[in-house]
Every structure is written in C-alpha cells, then in structure tokens.
Design a protein around this motif. Structure first.
Motif, PDB file in Angstrom:
ATOM      1  N   TYR A 212       8.016   3.412  -5.202  1.00  0.00           N
ATOM      2  CA  TYR A 212       8.941   3.186  -6.322  1.00  0.00           C
ATOM      3  C   TYR A 212      10.365   3.133  -5.791  1.00  0.00           C
ATOM      4  CZ  TYR A 212      12.142   4.161 -10.140  1.00  0.00           C
ATOM      5  OH  TYR A 212      13.202   4.097 -10.999  1.00  0.00           O
ATOM      6  N   ASP A 213      11.144   2.189  -6.335  1.00  0.00           N
ATOM      7  CA  ASP A 213      12.572   2.096  -6.045  1.00  0.00           C
ATOM      8  C   ASP A 213      13.272   1.634  -7.317  1.00  0.00           C
ATOM      9  OD1 ASP A 213      14.605   1.707  -3.429  1.00  0.00           O
ATOM     10  OD2 ASP A 213      15.129   0.479  -5.160  1.00  0.00           O
ATOM     11  N   PRO A 214      14.444   2.203  -7.635  1.00  0.00           N
ATOM     12  CA  PRO A 214      15.116   1.851  -8.897  1.00  0.00           C
ATOM     13  C   PRO A 214      15.481   0.380  -9.032  1.00  0.00           C
ATOM     14  CG  PRO A 214      16.056   3.862  -7.966  1.00  0.00           C
ATOM     15  CD  PRO A 214      15.141   3.289  -6.929  1.00  0.00           C
ATOM     16  N   VAL A 215      15.707  -0.334  -7.924  1.00  0.00           N
ATOM     17  CA  VAL A 215      16.166  -1.720  -8.049  1.00  0.00           C
ATOM     18  C   VAL A 215      15.191  -2.747  -7.468  1.00  0.00           C
ATOM     19  CG1 VAL A 215      18.577  -0.995  -8.049  1.00  0.00           C
ATOM     20  CG2 VAL A 215      17.512  -1.693  -5.894  1.00  0.00           C
ATOM     21  N   ILE A 216      14.188  -2.316  -6.740  1.00  0.00           N
ATOM     22  CA  ILE A 216      13.221  -3.249  -6.153  1.00  0.00           C
ATOM     23  C   ILE A 216      12.036  -3.375  -7.107  1.00  0.00           C
ATOM     24  CG2 ILE A 216      11.708  -3.725  -4.203  1.00  0.00           C
ATOM     25  CD1 ILE A 216      14.709  -3.917  -3.578  1.00  0.00           C
ATOM     26  N   LYS A 217      11.869  -4.557  -7.679  1.00  0.00           N
ATOM     27  CA  LYS A 217      10.830  -4.783  -8.688  1.00  0.00           C
ATOM     28  C   LYS A 217       9.651  -5.593  -8.158  1.00  0.00           C
ATOM     29  CE  LYS A 217      13.498  -2.570 -11.430  1.00  0.00           C
ATOM     30  NZ  LYS A 217      13.233  -1.120 -11.618  1.00  0.00           N
ATOM     31  N   THR A 218       9.810  -6.243  -7.014  1.00  0.00           N
ATOM     32  CA  THR A 218       8.704  -6.950  -6.373  1.00  0.00           C
ATOM     33  C   THR A 218       8.729  -6.636  -4.888  1.00  0.00           C
ATOM     34  OG1 THR A 218      10.050  -8.945  -5.991  1.00  0.00           O
ATOM     35  CG2 THR A 218       8.756  -8.849  -8.036  1.00  0.00           C
ATOM     36  N   LEU A 219       7.562  -6.697  -4.266  1.00  0.00           N
ATOM     37  CA  LEU A 219       7.450  -6.345  -2.854  1.00  0.00           C
ATOM     38  C   LEU A 219       6.464  -7.285  -2.199  1.00  0.00           C
ATOM     39  CD1 LEU A 219       8.527  -4.170  -0.865  1.00  0.00           C
ATOM     40  CD2 LEU A 219       6.481  -2.843  -1.375  1.00  0.00           C
ATOM     41  N   ASP A 220       6.774  -7.724  -1.009  1.00  0.00           N
ATOM     42  CA  ASP A 220       5.899  -8.622  -0.269  1.00  0.00           C
ATOM     43  C   ASP A 220       4.501  -7.999  -0.160  1.00  0.00           C
ATOM     44  OD1 ASP A 220       4.571 -10.081   1.830  1.00  0.00           O
ATOM     45  OD2 ASP A 220       6.530 -10.847   2.430  1.00  0.00           O
ATOM     46  N   PRO A 221       3.462  -8.756  -0.511  1.00  0.00           N
ATOM     47  CA  PRO A 221       2.094  -8.213  -0.461  1.00  0.00           C
ATOM     48  C   PRO A 221       1.676  -7.723   0.927  1.00  0.00           C
ATOM     49  CG  PRO A 221       2.147 -10.284  -1.693  1.00  0.00           C
ATOM     50  CD  PRO A 221       3.503 -10.120  -1.055  1.00  0.00           C
ATOM     51  N   LYS A 222       2.354  -8.178   1.972  1.00  0.00           N
ATOM     52  CA  LYS A 222       1.949  -7.771   3.319  1.00  0.00           C
ATOM     53  C   LYS A 222       2.103  -6.270   3.548  1.00  0.00           C
ATOM     54  CE  LYS A 222       6.401  -8.580   5.655  1.00  0.00           C
ATOM     55  NZ  LYS A 222       7.105  -9.376   6.681  1.00  0.00           N
ATOM     56  N   TYR A 223       2.901  -5.597   2.700  1.00  0.00           N
ATOM     57  CA  TYR A 223       3.115  -4.165   2.894  1.00  0.00           C
ATOM     58  C   TYR A 223       1.998  -3.314   2.280  1.00  0.00           C
ATOM     59  CZ  TYR A 223       7.733  -5.674   4.324  1.00  0.00           C
ATOM     60  OH  TYR A 223       8.780  -6.289   4.968  1.00  0.00           O
ATOM     61  N   SER A 224       1.089  -3.915   1.523  1.00  0.00           N
ATOM     62  CA  SER A 224      -0.094  -3.226   0.995  1.00  0.00           C
ATOM     63  C   SER A 224       0.249  -2.011   0.147  1.00  0.00           C
ATOM     64  CB  SER A 224      -1.031  -2.804   2.149  1.00  0.00           C
ATOM     65  OG  SER A 224      -1.374  -3.913   2.942  1.00  0.00           O
ATOM     66  N   ALA A 225       1.397  -2.003  -0.457  1.00  0.00           N
ATOM     67  CA  ALA A 225       1.809  -0.878  -1.297  1.00  0.00           C
ATOM     68  C   ALA A 225       1.869  -1.327  -2.747  1.00  0.00           C
ATOM     69  CB  ALA A 225       3.170  -0.352  -0.858  1.00  0.00           C
ATOM     70  N   LYS A 226       1.359  -0.488  -3.635  1.00  0.00           N
ATOM     71  CA  LYS A 226       1.473  -0.752  -5.065  1.00  0.00           C
ATOM     72  C   LYS A 226       2.845  -0.272  -5.537  1.00  0.00           C
ATOM     73  CE  LYS A 226      -2.177   1.778  -5.793  1.00  0.00           C
ATOM     74  NZ  LYS A 226      -2.710   1.940  -4.421  1.00  0.00           N
ATOM     75  N   LEU A 227       3.476  -1.014  -6.437  1.00  0.00           N
ATOM     76  CA  LEU A 227       4.773  -0.615  -6.979  1.00  0.00           C
ATOM     77  C   LEU A 227       4.579   0.077  -8.320  1.00  0.00           C
ATOM     78  CD1 LEU A 227       7.431  -3.415  -6.345  1.00  0.00           C
ATOM     79  CD2 LEU A 227       7.350  -1.114  -5.395  1.00  0.00           C
ATOM     80  N   ALA A 228       5.157   1.264  -8.452  1.00  0.00           N
ATOM     81  CA  ALA A 228       5.132   2.001  -9.711  1.00  0.00           C
ATOM     82  C   ALA A 228       6.411   1.722 -10.483  1.00  0.00           C
ATOM     83  CB  ALA A 228       4.988   3.495  -9.434  1.00  0.00           C
TER      84      ALA A 228
END
Length: 421
Positions: A342-358
């Motif tokens: 989770y990050d307050p300003v990052i709403k999308t993340l490259d799928p290569k990082y294999s992390a789910k965003l909360a």
C-alpha cells in the motif's frame, strides 16, 4: 508586487512547475510551456501532475500570474526562458540528455532578440558552453530542489549559483531583476563551475548519508542507539542542525546517484582517483539490502509461506516517484513470496513485482506475518497498534525509518526492528 517582466519555463515536469509557481509568487508573469497537452490542461485547471505539498493551492492562488501552454511560440514574449525539464537517469546513474537537447533546439528559434536562455535542469560540466548561442544569451542556474520540499525551496532559495561566460560582468538585466526578487545571495561563476557545484553539493550530502548509515549499522551490532548520537552531532557547528544524519537505506531518487556516476566518469576520463566516490556507491548498495536481510533473519528463514505487508512504495514521502526506491528493490527481491503493498499515491503497480495493491494500510496488513514500512509517509505514524494486532497474523514490524513509536510497539507485544539500534 507585480512586474512587467515575463519569465518562461520550458518543461512542465517537477522542476519546471515548482520554479514557475515560485516565480508567480513574486509577481512575475510566468509562461509555462510543455508539448504534452494533457499536462497543460491539468495545470490550467490548477491540478498538479506531480505530488508536492502546497503546489495545487499555489497554482490556484497565483493563477493571474500563470499561463500554461503547449504552443512554443508563446515563449517569444518572454524576457528570460528557463530550460527546466527533469533529467531522466538510468539504473547506473547515467543521464539521458536527448530530451533537453531537443527542447533547447526548439526553444532557441522562438527567443526574441533581447531574451536570454537559462538552463535550470541538471546537466554535466561543459553542456551549457556547448549550446549554440552567443555567450551573453545563455546562462546556467543551479537547482537545489528536494522532492517533498520543492516549492518552499524554490520560493525561499538559500542562494543562486549562476554559470556564465564572464562572472565579473553584470548578469543580463532582466535575469538579474528576477533573481534579486528572491532576496538571496547571487554567486556568478563560470559555466563549468556552476555545473559542477550541484554535483559537489550532492557529493557532500552523500558523504553525510553514508557516514550515518555506516555508524548506524555499527550501533545495531554493539548495542548503541544512533538516534541518541545524532543530536550531539547537530549541535556541533562544524556539522550543523541540517546535516543528513538519519540512518537510512542508502541513496535513492536518482539525483545523488547520477552525480556520483558523473564524478566517476570524469575521474576515469582524466585519470584521477575516484575510489572514495565508488566506495560511497558501494556503501549505498550494501545498506539498501538491510530490509531484505532483516526480513529473512526474522521471518522468512523460519516461515517460507509468510505473508508480507509492505507500506510505502515511493522512494521518499511527499512524492510520486519510484526512481531507485528501496521499496521497489525489496519487492523485486521477494517477488516469489505472498506480498500485499500500500502507498498513499501509487494506485497501479507493474505486474512484474507480483505484489497485490491494497486500498488502505490496514487492508495491506490484514493476515500478514510481518509489516515492513518502507516509506515514512505521515499517515503511517497514525497506525493504531491495537488494530494492527487484531488484523495481523503475527506481530512483527520492520520499520527502518522509525515511523512508529518503538516503545508503543513493544508494549503491544510486537517484535520491532529499526535502523541504528
């Protein structure tokens, strides 16, 4: 205050926007140019395309002095035109100067006969002198912005370092008028001196960061507490209250790394010694691995199925930049594990990082075996230990930047790990 002088800024990225808004705050007519129409629409709607405290409010309050355009011909009405795009760097700290060179080549033909061009973006020594303009028409100005403090530093500069062909001669009148409005010392110097001055500043900052990291690591091993030592150092006039003495995860963001790479390249080109600079780069790489080593030592060696919650993805708080972020490096290193971030300003993340965003910090922590706080966002300081204890599966926190209160964490039976102690 109001002024008939018009100042142009070419390149509406983080650097150009904040300096343009600061100039408007002094009552100058400001024209901000960028070929990206979407960015211009945002700015004219008082919406900042970058994360910076106070910027959107200032855009609205100073709208009568600000005009943003994607039409480069508008710069022909300016008395001074700053070349102010952010400079892209690669993972090795090498600058890509393609865009700024192209931008300068487009701006030069629209300059009016009395206008001067000022390179504000950081470039290597020798760049400004090579621009195809007469010496009296071109300058270089050192920028000293810090992400998260960019607007206030643009509004309240400590000093201006201005590169020119003849430092003993007066600056162009309109440029001098503009700089004097900020009521700080103005230091004329040769183009190359000014270009190297920024690098020198960052090398000194790197030295402070690296010393703090090295001694903080020693504290971890001998039972000392680095945070107890820092106040004593800041009371030493030879170091000062603003020294970079917080133990951290090496260098990040790209700018400091770029300047170290520049020094190494110059040293190699001219046959001078660069081992101390290379040592600083190596120290940064070493320290960046602290979260990974701590995570394995405390959790992953015992539980390979552990769920990891990572709070904070940007390289520091109050920015949207992921450039050389320790958090992103950590995600790469633990990509095979179960990660929620989770990050307050990052709403999308490259799928290569294999992390789910909360969508919230608590959602990220739910059912986690360990919570890793990688960016010291202010909102994380408000995390409730009782709620964390209820939602997490195992009570372990890795908090390198001391975002949370260590004593309170321990009172709630959390195992708490931080830098420097």
């Amino acid at each position: 205050m109001s002024s008939s002088t018009t100042i142009g800024y070419a390149g509406m990225t983080h650097l150009g926007i904040n300096y343009a808004v600061a100039g408007a705050g002094k009552g100058f007519n400001i024209i901000g140019y960028d070929p990206n129409t979407a960015v211009i629409k945002q700015l004219n709607a008082h919406q900042a395309p970058v994360i910076e405290p106070g910027l959107e409010e200032a855009l609205q309050q100073r709208e009568s002095f600000l005009s943003f355009t994607d039409q480069i011909q508008r710069l022909s009405s300016c008395d001074v035109v700053y070349i102010a795009p952010d400079i892209v760097t690669n993972d090795n700290g090498q600058s890509d100067l393609t865009y700024i060179k192209d931008l300068i080549n487009k701006v030069i033909p629209v300059l009016n006969s009395e206008a001067v061009l000022v390179v504000l973006a950081q470039v290597p020594p020798g760049f400004t002198r090579s621009i195809d303009l007469p010496a009296y028409k071109k300058y270089y100005q050192v920028e000293t912005l810090v992400f998260g403090q960019a607007l206030i530093r643009a509004e309240q500069p400590e000093r201006y370092m201005v590169g020119c062909a003849a430092p003993s001669e007066p600056l162009a009148p309109k440029l001098a008028q503009y700089l004097q409005a900020f009521n700080c010392p103005i230091l004329p110097m040769l183009y190359e001196s000014a270009e190297l001055a920024k690098i020198a500043i960052n090398c000194c900052l790197v030295a402070s960061v690296s010393i703090a990291n090295t001694l903080g690591e020693i504290c971890e091993n001998i039972g000392a507490n680095w945070s107890e030592i820092v106040p004593a150092l800041k009371l030493d006039k030879r170091i000062g209250p603003h020294a970079y003495l917080q133990a951290g995860l090496g260098l990040s963001g790209g700018n400091l790394e770029r300047d170290l790479a520049t020094v190494v390249n110059l040293a190699n080109e001219y046959g001078t010694d660069q081992r101390v600079i290379q040592a600083l780069r190596d120290n940064s790489t070493h320290r960046r691995n602290w979260p990974l080593k701590t995570l394995f030592a405390t959790v992953l060696e015992k539980n390979s199925q552990a769920k990891i919650a990572v709070l904070g993805l940007t390289y520091k708080e109050n920015t949207h930049s992921l450039k050389n972020s320790p958090a992103i490096k950590l995600l790469e290193d633990i990509a095979t594990f179960d990660i929620t971030a989770y990050d307050p300003v990052i709403k999308t993340l490259d799928p290569k990082y294999s992390a789910k965003l909360a969508v919230t910090a608590i959602d990220a922590a739910r059912d986690a075996d360990v919570l890793v706080i990688m960016t010291p966002w202010h909102e994380f300081k408000e995390l409730n230990f009782t709620i964390l204890a209820n939602v997490m599966r195992s009570k372990q926190i890795i908090d390198p930047f001391k975002v949370l209160n260590a004593d309170k964490a321990k009172q709630h039976d959390f195992k708490y790990f931080t830098l420097g102690q």
